[in-house]
Design a protein around this motif. Sequence first.
Motif, short mmCIF file in Angstrom:
data_model
loop_
_atom_site.label_atom_id
_atom_site.label_comp_id
_atom_site.label_asym_id
_atom_site.label_seq_id
_atom_site.Cartn_x
_atom_site.Cartn_y
_atom_site.Cartn_z
N HIS A 194 0.63 -1.12 0.05
CA HIS A 194 0.20 -0.01 0.02
C HIS A 194 0.90 1.28 -0.10
N LYS A 195 2.10 1.13 0.87
CA LYS A 195 2.97 2.15 1.08
C LYS A 195 3.59 2.61 -0.28
N GLU A 196 4.04 1.63 -1.01
CA GLU A 196 4.87 1.51 -2.26
C GLU A 196 3.91 2.08 -3.36
N ALA A 197 2.74 1.34 -3.33
CA ALA A 197 1.69 2.11 -4.65
C ALA A 197 1.17 3.55 -4.43
N LYS A 198 1.12 3.75 -3.21
CA LYS A 198 0.92 5.43 -3.14
C LYS A 198 2.01 6.23 -3.59
N GLN A 199 3.06 5.96 -3.55
CA GLN A 199 4.25 6.47 -3.88
C GLN A 199 4.55 6.65 -5.55
N LEU A 200 4.03 5.42 -5.96
CA LEU A 200 4.26 5.31 -7.48
C LEU A 200 3.06 5.69 -8.44
N LEU A 201 1.67 5.62 -7.80
CA LEU A 201 0.65 5.60 -8.78
C LEU A 201 0.08 7.25 -8.58
N PRO A 202 -0.66 7.91 -9.61
CA PRO A 202 -1.04 9.18 -9.50
C PRO A 202 -2.19 9.19 -8.43
N LYS A 203 -2.40 10.23 -7.90
CA LYS A 203 -3.48 10.41 -6.87
C LYS A 203 -4.90 10.03 -7.40
N SER A 204 -5.02 10.20 -8.61
CA SER A 204 -6.40 9.83 -9.18
C SER A 204 -6.80 8.38 -9.05
N VAL A 205 -5.81 7.56 -8.99
CA VAL A 205 -5.96 6.11 -9.09
C VAL A 205 -6.63 5.50 -8.12
N GLY B 217 1.63 -5.36 -22.41
CA GLY B 217 2.88 -5.69 -23.10
C GLY B 217 2.46 -5.94 -24.67
N ALA B 218 1.33 -6.60 -25.07
CA ALA B 218 0.97 -6.87 -26.36
C ALA B 218 0.58 -5.62 -26.97
N GLY B 219 0.37 -4.30 -26.37
CA GLY B 219 -0.05 -3.29 -27.02
C GLY B 219 -1.38 -2.71 -26.81
N TYR B 220 -2.22 -3.38 -25.70
CA TYR B 220 -3.52 -2.85 -25.34
C TYR B 220 -3.39 -2.03 -24.18
N GLY B 221 -3.62 -0.93 -24.45
CA GLY B 221 -3.31 0.32 -23.36
C GLY B 221 -2.22 0.24 -22.68
N THR B 222 -2.26 1.03 -21.58
CA THR B 222 -1.14 1.11 -20.46
C THR B 222 -1.33 0.49 -19.42
N PRO B 223 -0.60 0.70 -18.25
CA PRO B 223 -1.00 0.05 -16.73
C PRO B 223 -2.10 0.78 -16.40
N LEU B 224 -2.22 2.13 -16.78
CA LEU B 224 -3.42 2.93 -16.11
C LEU B 224 -4.76 2.80 -16.71
N SER B 225 -4.62 1.78 -17.94
CA SER B 225 -5.91 1.53 -18.57
C SER B 225 -6.72 0.41 -17.66
N TRP B 226 -6.22 -0.03 -16.76
CA TRP B 226 -6.76 -1.29 -16.01
C TRP B 226 -7.45 -0.94 -14.71
N GLN B 227 -8.47 -1.42 -14.40
CA GLN B 227 -9.19 -1.36 -12.91
C GLN B 227 -9.55 -2.90 -12.47
N THR B 228 -9.49 -3.25 -11.37
CA THR B 228 -9.99 -4.32 -10.72
C THR B 228 -11.18 -4.12 -10.17
N GLU B 229 -12.07 -5.35 -10.10
CA GLU B 229 -13.15 -5.47 -9.24
C GLU B 229 -14.26 -4.48 -9.27
N ILE B 230 -14.51 -4.00 -10.49
CA ILE B 230 -15.51 -3.09 -10.71
C ILE B 230 -16.94 -3.49 -10.61
N ALA B 231 -17.65 -2.75 -9.92
CA ALA B 231 -18.98 -3.43 -9.61
C ALA B 231 -20.22 -3.04 -10.75
N HIS B 232 -20.88 -3.81 -11.04
CA HIS B 232 -22.06 -3.75 -11.98
C HIS B 232 -23.29 -4.47 -11.16
N LYS B 233 -24.24 -3.12 -10.37
CA LYS B 233 -25.16 -3.63 -9.42
C LYS B 233 -26.37 -3.85 -10.32
#
Length: 205
Positions: A7-18, A55-71
């Motif tokens: 958690h601490k490392e991710a806060k340093q590496l990722l933009p605040k909007s993530v 790595g295959a060219g689909y977006g960037t690491p910031l194109s992805w999100q996990t566990e998105i809810a669909h109610k």
Amino acid sequence: MLTERGHKEAKQLLPKSVRMSALRKLEYDDGEPVGGDGYDEHAAAVTMTASVLTGAGYGTPLSWQTEIAHKLPYGYTQYADLTMRAPDAGVPAMLLEVDRVNEPVDDLTAKLRRYTEWFELLAPKTDKDRERAARRQGAAVHDFRLWSQIYPATGREGYVPVAFVFTGKTAAQRASGMRRLEQSARRYFAGTRYPWAHFTAVDYH
């Protein structure tokens, strides 16, 4: 879910909007960390899927999100293992489910059913009569749907793409899982025939 150190490392590496994941408190038994019933292996497989596709060219690491809810209206929430928003890669949106060949095929089929139900939800203040008339005529109806207000347009009529990624076990077991899911879930992607218009929903959509 991240460990305290992660958690601490991710806060340093990722933009605040993530959006950050929840913090997972490690449990120990005689000084050794206790695993979480296969959760870590699944989380690693999801992260690896995003890494391989990036790595295959689909977006960037910031194109992805996990566990998105669909109610869903009956109180159930379908969480997507991985969601991609990468219009720069020619794929405006995609929902991915990662299976390490340990989920029953009925459970995977049920996920597709719930996604279909969610894709069918109407947007707020939708004119239901206009939507029904458009559907009867085989016309485009995605503008009436809730999903079109949440995900970017795919450029074609139909639903947001849903992909299943099979990993782990042997190649034969993965291939078997794919075949069984294809057979069991065919009704969700086989299309609807419009005999009076001489085409199917697959042809048109």
